[in-house]
Design an enzyme around this catalytic site. Structure first.
Site, PDB file in Angstrom:
ATOM      1  N   SER A 179       0.803  -1.221   0.000  1.00  0.00           N
ATOM      2  CA  SER A 179       0.000   0.000   0.000  1.00  0.00           C
ATOM      3  C   SER A 179       0.835   1.269   0.000  1.00  0.00           C
ATOM      4  O   SER A 179       0.452   2.278  -0.604  1.00  0.00           O
ATOM      5  CB  SER A 179      -0.951   0.002   1.203  1.00  0.00           C
ATOM      6  OG  SER A 179      -1.809  -1.108   1.162  1.00  0.00           O
ATOM      7  N   HIS A 203       0.527   4.431   4.182  1.00  0.00           N
ATOM      8  CA  HIS A 203      -0.152   5.143   3.102  1.00  0.00           C
ATOM      9  C   HIS A 203       0.352   6.581   3.001  1.00  0.00           C
ATOM     10  O   HIS A 203       0.675   7.066   1.917  1.00  0.00           O
ATOM     11  CB  HIS A 203      -1.665   5.138   3.341  1.00  0.00           C
ATOM     12  CG  HIS A 203      -2.281   3.786   3.214  1.00  0.00           C
ATOM     13  ND1 HIS A 203      -3.648   3.595   3.130  1.00  0.00           N
ATOM     14  CD2 HIS A 203      -1.736   2.546   3.147  1.00  0.00           C
ATOM     15  CE1 HIS A 203      -3.909   2.296   3.010  1.00  0.00           C
ATOM     16  NE2 HIS A 203      -2.751   1.645   3.041  1.00  0.00           N
TER      17      HIS A 203
END
Length: 298
Positions: free
Chosen positions: A201, A248
């Site tokens: 991610s 993220h």
């Protein structure tokens, strides 16, 4: 979002003139040399438009073969297969995922990102702070659930090719790996030291940031990527989903910074600016890791 002003009566709203036809105002620039070009001078390229002189240089007129190879907006070589690196990254992630299914949680515990904790099986210390620095990279290729790898690989398949085409293969893989590392470094700093983190991610959010930077550079409509990024950021911070928002956010920041340097570097010193920025980002991340390790061990 960029737009053209309809009022040309005031100097501050006047668009630049085409470099070959000064009397023709235009809001389009050559993606290689950034000179303004009118519709007559626009030549469609792999990404955006180029001026006649840049196309002539790329076609091989009067220059050495190495210098004559067509280049992307970031200075990379134009390639026919714009998914080669994407396919390799996807294959690595899927292979590791299959290995996790076959081996089980033991492989996850050995490769996942963890700062500093006691291994309940051996009662020994494990983690990045214990010298297992490889976890900062290996965890970015590690997934346990089908939905997790499915979402990340789908995002890689759609976001990757335009970036690989625009940046070139070497610059694209550099962007991907630095984004993955950036996500894990921020995780190293902000997540609880005994919590496992894994997944691509961070790298994927780096691609989100890079896509936004590239679209801004090409004066494309920013709304689609802004909406997509906004949705993913909202999901990231939803309570109860156990999402590593640190990865993220770290990947997004590093991806945007590296991409900005890649596509905005001045043509005359492009290579030096690009390499210098990537090395500076890498050095900053490594220093951050050293400092965090000293804190945990201290």
């Amino acid at each position: 979002m960029d737009h053209q002003q309809g009022d040309h009566g005031q100097g501050q709203h006047q668009l630049p003139g085409c470099y070959r036809h000064k009397e023709r105002e235009t809001g389009i620039s050559c993606t290689r040399c950034e000179r303004p070009i009118c519709p007559e001078c626009m030549i469609s390229a792999s990404v955006g438009y180029q001026c006649p002189e840049c196309v002539r240089e790329g076609s091989g007129t009067g220059h050495s073969p190495a210098a004559n190879q067509p280049r992307t907006v970031a200075g990379g070589l134009l390639v026919s297969d714009t998914r080669l690196v994407v396919k390799i990254l996807l294959a690595i992630n899927v292979t590791v995922f299959v290995a996790v299914l076959a081996v089980g949680d033991d492989l996850v515990s050995r490769l996942a990102m963890i700062a500093y904790a006691i291994d309940p099986g051996t009662f020994s210390m494990v983690g990045v702070a214990d010298g297992q620095w490889y976890r900062l990279v290996t965890s970015a290729f590690l997934h346990q659930e089908f939905w997790h790898i499915g979402f990340n690989m789908m995002a890689l398949w759609f976001l990757g090719p335009p970036l690989e085409q625009a940046l070139g293969r070497v610059r694209f893989i550099t962007l991907y790996l630095l984004s993955a590392l950036g996500g894990n470094v921020l995780t190293y700093w902000l997540m609880a030291q005994n919590v496992l983190s894994l997944g691509a991610s961070g790298a994927i959010f780096g691609l989100f940031g890079a896509t936004a930077v590239l679209m801004r550079r090409m004066r494309s409509d920013m709304r689609p990527i802004a909406v997509l990024l906004g949705i993913n950021l909202v999901i990231t911070f939803l309570p109860g989903l156990n999402i590593a928002w640190q990865a993220h956010l770290g990947g997004l920041i590093v991806g945007a910074v590296v991409a900005y340097a890649l596509v905005h570097a001045p043509r005359q010193s492009r290579t030096a600016v690009q390499y210098g920025t990537c090395l500076a980002v890498l050095a900053l991340l490594l220093v951050a890791c050293v400092v965090r390790t000293s804190i945990l061990l201290g």
